[in-house]
Design an enzyme around this catalytic site. Structure first.
Site, PDB file in Angstrom:
ATOM      1  N   ASP A  40      -3.347  -1.567   1.076  1.00 13.09           N
ATOM      2  CA  ASP A  40      -3.206  -2.730   0.318  1.00 13.09           C
ATOM      3  C   ASP A  40      -2.258  -2.276  -1.147  1.00 13.09           C
ATOM      4  OD1 ASP A  40      -5.584  -1.092  -0.259  1.00 13.09           O
ATOM      5  OD2 ASP A  40      -6.206  -2.678  -1.689  1.00 13.09           O
ATOM      6  N   GLU A  41      -1.910  -3.428  -1.679  1.00  9.67           N
ATOM      7  CA  GLU A  41      -1.391  -3.535  -2.972  1.00  9.67           C
ATOM      8  C   GLU A  41      -0.352  -2.119  -3.325  1.00  9.67           C
ATOM      9  OE1 GLU A  41      -4.797  -5.856  -5.387  1.00  9.67           O
ATOM     10  OE2 GLU A  41      -5.222  -3.775  -5.075  1.00  9.67           O
TER      11      GLU A  41
HETATM   12  C1  TNX Z   1      -7.890  -6.657  -4.415  1.00 11.41           C
HETATM   13  S1  TNX Z   1      -8.864  -6.554  -1.639  1.00 11.41           S
HETATM   14  C2  TNX Z   1      -8.032  -5.340  -3.782  1.00 11.41           C
HETATM   15  C3  TNX Z   1      -9.105  -4.356  -4.735  1.00 11.41           C
HETATM   16  C4  TNX Z   1      -9.856  -5.147  -5.837  1.00 11.41           C
HETATM   17  C5  TNX Z   1     -10.200  -6.358  -5.488  1.00 11.41           C
HETATM   18  C6  TNX Z   1     -11.050  -7.269  -6.656  1.00 11.41           C
HETATM   19  C7  TNX Z   1      -7.876  -5.399  -1.605  1.00 11.41           C
HETATM   20  C8  TNX Z   1      -7.324  -5.110  -0.278  1.00 11.41           C
HETATM   21  N1  TNX Z   1      -7.470  -4.962  -2.837  1.00 11.41           N
HETATM   22  O1  TNX Z   1      -8.505  -3.326  -4.864  1.00 11.41           O
HETATM   23  O2  TNX Z   1     -11.030  -4.463  -6.197  1.00 11.41           O
HETATM   24  O3  TNX Z   1      -9.039  -7.282  -5.295  1.00 11.41           O
HETATM   25  O4  TNX Z   1     -11.466  -8.405  -6.120  1.00 11.41           O
END
Ligand code: TNX
Length: 530
Positions: free
Chosen positions: A344-345
């Site tokens: 993710d991200e």
């Molecule tokens: C998004 S959900 C993220 C996390 C954060 C979260 C906080 C996801 C795959 N990545 O790194 O902790 O939001 O709500």
């Protein structure tokens, strides 16, 4: 949903009980208030609940008979009753053809096979309690349902001290036939942002088991900390595990400690799903081993909460040797079939770099004998049909991956993120996906939650609990309950039977049980706590 059904005549063969006669039309005697309310306390709601007349009495003479594969569930029940009636917990014996009146009997029944290994039937009649299942998981869930029909005081540890002259404890006569809607009923703990001790994780496992959840996803590595010992890369934990959000001491599990969590979960029919987030969310690794960075320079440890700034050097061959070491060591101590690679991200890589990375890691995971799971950013990559997408971003859909045959876990943040605040006054938690009230977490259909994802591709539901704002198990409990119970019902119970107004009442009835468990649940004003 109406629980107050008229009694049927119930006929038990050796293995199964069926309702033979049509429901009587004559009004049944008014049950005592305690027994009347008892059927209203079940969460998640079973598929079929039929009240009958009378009650079974637990006494100091109650014995439990169990067929061989179900003795562990019989012991669970015996331990729960413990010393409530005397100096010994109820005796557990091998099942006999004619168990004496007044006993609990747990048997195998292959006719239940068609309903799946998690299906069970629980029949409580005045002279016997019978649980039948085809597999141990079903028997365990039958015991959990019986547990929710016992007085909540049984959850209170002090009750397990020896007592004298305890009056019989009634449980209402009832026939329950039950099996889950979805095979994946999960929760996730982020032990990377704030570390949780082994006992805290086990406590969460116990709370999951009460609600028939069966997957615990552990987010074991992120920018702020690496939490699982890797014997071939010791700095990951000795250095990379030494901090957490806010600068606390962090911590990590040795492989032996992790194995004890795996075993504790398995004893409760919960599969551990380990996650090592990559290629982003990797600062703890980048701090521990300089060679993982493209410039060969170790990053400083990180105790903040920003995301997206870290990435493994995906162009170096040694990065894949590193990943293989990690997947190999974790796979070897994880009996479950899954390995979650995060994904993710990632803001530091181009889309082609990202996709090539995910595909290489998918091969590593497969070579090490596991199925890959990733957050929904992996949807555009070349996925194997056995790979699984965890759908979390409310405004996106992984529909493009459906043609690849993959399955989807529904964790849509605006419904299932347990780290969102309940309302503006919630002292901890985040709000980026909105305010998630108990009703919001309950009132949705996981089968239709993502556009273009058919119900047949939905594996189930998981409630992630990210821990940027959480310090300990008290905080965890406050955000997880009651919403994790709402998600458990969304995952277990048939959609057509789920009504918020009915759930509110059954949830309110959990007050005494959860209080006896010492649970720090949020007493949401949406619920009339009994
Ligand atoms: C998004 S959900 C993220 C996390 C954060 C979260 C906080 C996801 C795959 N990545 O790194 O902790 O939001 O709500």
């Amino acid at each position: 949903m109406r629980f107050r059904l008229s009694a049927a005549i119930l006929i038990c063969s050796a293995a199964a009980c069926t309702s033979k006669a049509p429901p009587r039309v004559t009004p049944m005697p008014t049950p005592s208030p305690q027994i009347e309310s008892a059927a209203l306390t079940l969460v998640p709601l079973p598929q079929h609940v039929e009240r009958a007349t009378g009650s079974f009495q637990f006494t100091s003479a109650t014995m439990i008979y169990a067929e061989e594969p179900f003795t562990a569930s019989a012991r669970f029940l015996s331990d729960l009753i413990g010393l409530a009636f005397g100096a010994q917990p109820p005796r557990v014996e091998r099942a006999v053809t004619e168990p004496p009146d007044g006993s609990v009997v747990i048997r195998r029944s292959s006719p239940l096979r068609a309903a799946g290994g998690e299906a069970y039937e629980l029949q409580i009649s005045p002279n016997r309690i019978s649980i039948v299942a085809d597999e141990p998981a079903g028997a365990f869930y039958g015991v959990q349902t019986l547990r929710q029909l016992l007085p909540p005081a049984f959850e209170y540890e002090a009750l397990r001290a020896p007592r004298r002259n305890v009056p019989p404890v009634p449980v209402p006569a009832v026939l329950i036939q039950d099996s889950p809607r979805f095979p994946w009923r999960g929760a996730m703990l982020d032990v990377a942002r704030h570390f949780l001790t082994i006992d805290e994780v086990k406590r969460y496992i116990d709370l999951m088991a009460l609600h028939k959840l069966n997957r615990l996803h552990l987010h074991l590595a992120d920018d702020q900390g690496w939490r699982i010992e890797i014997k071939s890369r010791p700095n990951l934990t000795t250095y990379g595990g030494s901090t957490e959000v806010g600068g606390g001491p962090g911590g990590f599990y040795t492989q032996e400690q992790y194995a004890s969590i795996v075993q504790y979960a398995a004893d409760r029919f919960i599969t551990i799903v380990p996650e090592i987030d990559m290629p982003g969310h990797t600062n703890a690794a980048l701090a521990s081993y300089p060679e993982l960075n493209c410039d060969g320079v170790a990053r400083p440890l990180f105790t903040g909460t920003e995301v997206g700034f870290s990435a493994l050097c995906v162009e170096k061959e040694s990065t894949y040797t590193f990943i293989d070491d990690i997947v190999r060591e974790i796979a070897a101590i994880t009996p479950g079939p899954y390995f979650h690679i995060g994904g993710d991200e990632v803001k530091m890589l181009t889309p082609p770099q990202y996709q090539a990375f995910i595909e290489r890691v998918q091969t590593i995971v497969q070579t090490r004998g596991k199925q890959m799971i990733g957050w929904d950013e992996i949807a555009p990559t070349n996925l194997l049909p056995s790979s699984i997408i965890q759908h979390w971003r409310p405004k996106t859909t992984p529909a493009e991956a459906m043609a690849k045959g993959v399955k989807v876990i529904m964790s849509v943040a605006s419904r299932a993120y347990l780290d969102m605040k309940y309302d503006a006054a919630t002292p901890i938690g985040l709000t980026w996906a909105g305010i998630v009230s108990v009703k919001t977490s309950y009132d949705w259909d996981p089968g239709t939650a993502a556009e273009g994802v058919p119900e047949a591709s939905v594996l189930g539901v998981e409630g992630p609990l990210w821990s940027e704002t959480l310090a300990n198990i008290r905080d965890v409990e406050h955000l997880a309950f009651p919403r994790l119970a709402a998600l458990a019902e969304a995952a277990w119970s048939a959609q057509a039977s789920r009504k918020w107004e009915d759930f509110r009442v059954r949830l309110g009835a959990q007050n005494a049980r959860w209080t006896a468990l010492g649970l720090n649940f949020y007493r949401s004003p949406e619920i009339d706590w009994k």
